[in-house]
Design a protein around this motif. Structure first.
Motif, PDB file in Angstrom:
ATOM      1  N   MET A 262       0.815  -1.199   0.000  1.00 30.96           N
ATOM      2  CA  MET A 262       0.000   0.000   0.000  1.00 30.96           C
ATOM      3  C   MET A 262       0.859   1.263   0.000  1.00 30.96           C
ATOM      4  N   GLU A 263       2.038   1.165   0.633  1.00 30.89           N
ATOM      5  CA  GLU A 263       2.920   2.334   0.675  1.00 30.89           C
ATOM      6  C   GLU A 263       3.486   2.658  -0.705  1.00 30.89           C
ATOM      7  N   VAL A 264       3.497   1.677  -1.605  1.00 28.99           N
ATOM      8  CA  VAL A 264       4.024   1.894  -2.943  1.00 28.99           C
ATOM      9  C   VAL A 264       3.161   2.898  -3.719  1.00 28.99           C
ATOM     10  N   LEU A 265       1.899   3.050  -3.349  1.00 31.41           N
ATOM     11  CA  LEU A 265       1.035   4.029  -4.008  1.00 31.41           C
ATOM     12  C   LEU A 265       1.536   5.455  -3.793  1.00 31.41           C
ATOM     13  N   PHE A 266       2.200   5.705  -2.678  1.00 33.24           N
ATOM     14  CA  PHE A 266       2.749   7.043  -2.433  1.00 33.24           C
ATOM     15  C   PHE A 266       3.877   7.357  -3.419  1.00 33.24           C
ATOM     16  N   LEU A 267       4.461   6.339  -4.015  1.00 37.88           N
ATOM     17  CA  LEU A 267       5.490   6.537  -5.041  1.00 37.88           C
ATOM     18  C   LEU A 267       4.880   6.549  -6.439  1.00 37.88           C
ATOM     19  N   PHE A 268       3.995   5.596  -6.721  1.00 36.73           N
ATOM     20  CA  PHE A 268       3.486   5.432  -8.078  1.00 36.73           C
ATOM     21  C   PHE A 268       2.479   6.490  -8.506  1.00 36.73           C
ATOM     22  N   VAL A 269       1.666   6.994  -7.624  1.00 32.94           N
ATOM     23  CA  VAL A 269       0.677   8.014  -8.005  1.00 32.94           C
ATOM     24  C   VAL A 269       1.371   9.305  -8.426  1.00 32.94           C
ATOM     25  N   PRO A 270       2.302   9.875  -7.634  1.00 32.45           N
ATOM     26  CA  PRO A 270       2.990  11.077  -8.110  1.00 32.45           C
ATOM     27  C   PRO A 270       3.851  10.810  -9.352  1.00 32.45           C
ATOM     28  N   LEU A 271       4.466   9.636  -9.427  1.00 28.66           N
ATOM     29  CA  LEU A 271       5.279   9.295 -10.593  1.00 28.66           C
ATOM     30  C   LEU A 271       4.415   9.204 -11.848  1.00 28.66           C
ATOM     31  N   SER A 272       3.254   8.613 -11.758  1.00 25.36           N
ATOM     32  CA  SER A 272       2.363   8.525 -12.918  1.00 25.36           C
ATOM     33  C   SER A 272       1.829   9.892 -13.307  1.00 25.36           C
ATOM     34  N   MET A 273       1.600  10.767 -12.330  1.00 29.70           N
ATOM     35  CA  MET A 273       1.158  12.129 -12.638  1.00 29.70           C
ATOM     36  C   MET A 273       2.253  12.891 -13.379  1.00 29.70           C
ATOM     37  N   LEU A 274       3.513  12.667 -13.036  1.00 35.90           N
ATOM     38  CA  LEU A 274       4.629  13.288 -13.755  1.00 35.90           C
ATOM     39  C   LEU A 274       4.729  12.768 -15.192  1.00 35.90           C
ATOM     40  N   VAL A 275       4.514  11.478 -15.367  1.00 38.45           N
ATOM     41  CA  VAL A 275       4.559  10.900 -16.706  1.00 38.45           C
ATOM     42  C   VAL A 275       3.430  11.459 -17.564  1.00 38.45           C
ATOM     43  N   VAL A 276       2.232  11.549 -16.998  1.00 36.91           N
ATOM     44  CA  VAL A 276       1.089  12.100 -17.742  1.00 36.91           C
ATOM     45  C   VAL A 276       1.346  13.563 -18.086  1.00 36.91           C
ATOM     46  N   ALA A 277       1.882  14.328 -17.162  1.00 36.30           N
ATOM     47  CA  ALA A 277       2.196  15.734 -17.429  1.00 36.30           C
ATOM     48  C   ALA A 277       3.232  15.852 -18.548  1.00 36.30           C
ATOM     49  N   GLY A 278       4.218  14.965 -18.568  1.00 35.96           N
ATOM     50  CA  GLY A 278       5.221  14.975 -19.638  1.00 35.96           C
ATOM     51  C   GLY A 278       4.625  14.637 -20.993  1.00 35.96           C
ATOM     52  N   LEU A 279       3.724  13.680 -21.023  1.00 32.71           N
ATOM     53  CA  LEU A 279       3.073  13.319 -22.281  1.00 32.71           C
ATOM     54  C   LEU A 279       2.171  14.431 -22.799  1.00 32.71           C
ATOM     55  N   VAL A 280       1.446  15.089 -21.891  1.00 35.60           N
ATOM     56  CA  VAL A 280       0.591  16.215 -22.300  1.00 35.60           C
ATOM     57  C   VAL A 280       1.451  17.352 -22.829  1.00 35.60           C
ATOM     58  N   TRP A 281       2.588  17.631 -22.145  1.00 39.65           N
ATOM     59  CA  TRP A 281       3.490  18.689 -22.617  1.00 39.65           C
ATOM     60  C   TRP A 281       4.035  18.345 -24.003  1.00 39.65           C
ATOM     61  N   ALA A 282       4.422  17.074 -24.240  1.00 40.04           N
ATOM     62  CA  ALA A 282       4.954  16.657 -25.536  1.00 40.04           C
ATOM     63  C   ALA A 282       3.893  16.786 -26.629  1.00 40.04           C
ATOM     64  N   ALA A 283       2.650  16.466 -26.312  1.00 41.26           N
ATOM     65  CA  ALA A 283       1.579  16.581 -27.302  1.00 41.26           C
ATOM     66  C   ALA A 283       1.339  18.041 -27.674  1.00 41.26           C
ATOM     67  N   PHE A 284       1.283  18.930 -26.673  1.00 41.11           N
ATOM     68  CA  PHE A 284       1.085  20.343 -26.984  1.00 41.11           C
ATOM     69  C   PHE A 284       2.282  20.934 -27.723  1.00 41.11           C
ATOM     70  N   TRP A 285       3.500  20.486 -27.413  1.00 44.39           N
ATOM     71  CA  TRP A 285       4.683  20.956 -28.130  1.00 44.39           C
ATOM     72  C   TRP A 285       4.600  20.545 -29.604  1.00 44.39           C
ATOM     73  N   ALA A 286       4.185  19.303 -29.866  1.00 45.60           N
ATOM     74  CA  ALA A 286       4.079  18.818 -31.240  1.00 45.60           C
ATOM     75  C   ALA A 286       3.013  19.591 -32.012  1.00 45.60           C
TER      76      ALA A 286
END
Length: 77
Positions: free
Chosen positions: A1-25
């Motif tokens: 359960m403690e792993v969610l404290f790592l994976f949720v913020p990490l997945s939010m960073l990945v999603v933010a990076g993908l959204v930034w890449a899409a808008f850049w393109a």
């Protein structure tokens, strides 16, 4: 359960990076012409950069001996 404290913020960073890449393109016109390169690869026969089997323009031509289209030497034609 403690792993969610790592994976949720990490997945939010990945999603933010993908959204930034899409808008850049989109801003840099990466999706402007989707069919042009596909057609250009088929219609490159007239490209002057494609090497041909023509003689070099600086090569001297002997008037007595010429080479025909079949590659055989022709004399006196």
């Amino acid at each position: 359960m403690e792993v969610l404290f790592l994976f949720v913020p990490l997945s939010m960073l990945v999603v933010a990076g993908l959204v930034w890449a899409a808008f850049w393109a989109i801003r840099n016109n990466q999706y402007e012409d989707l069919e042009g390169p596909a057609h250009r690869i088929l219609m490159d026969d007239d490209d002057p950069r494609i090497p041909t089997n023509q003689e070099e323009p600086d090569a001297p031509v002997d008037e007595d001996e010429r080479v025909g289209s079949d590659g055989k030497a022709r004399r006196g034609e």
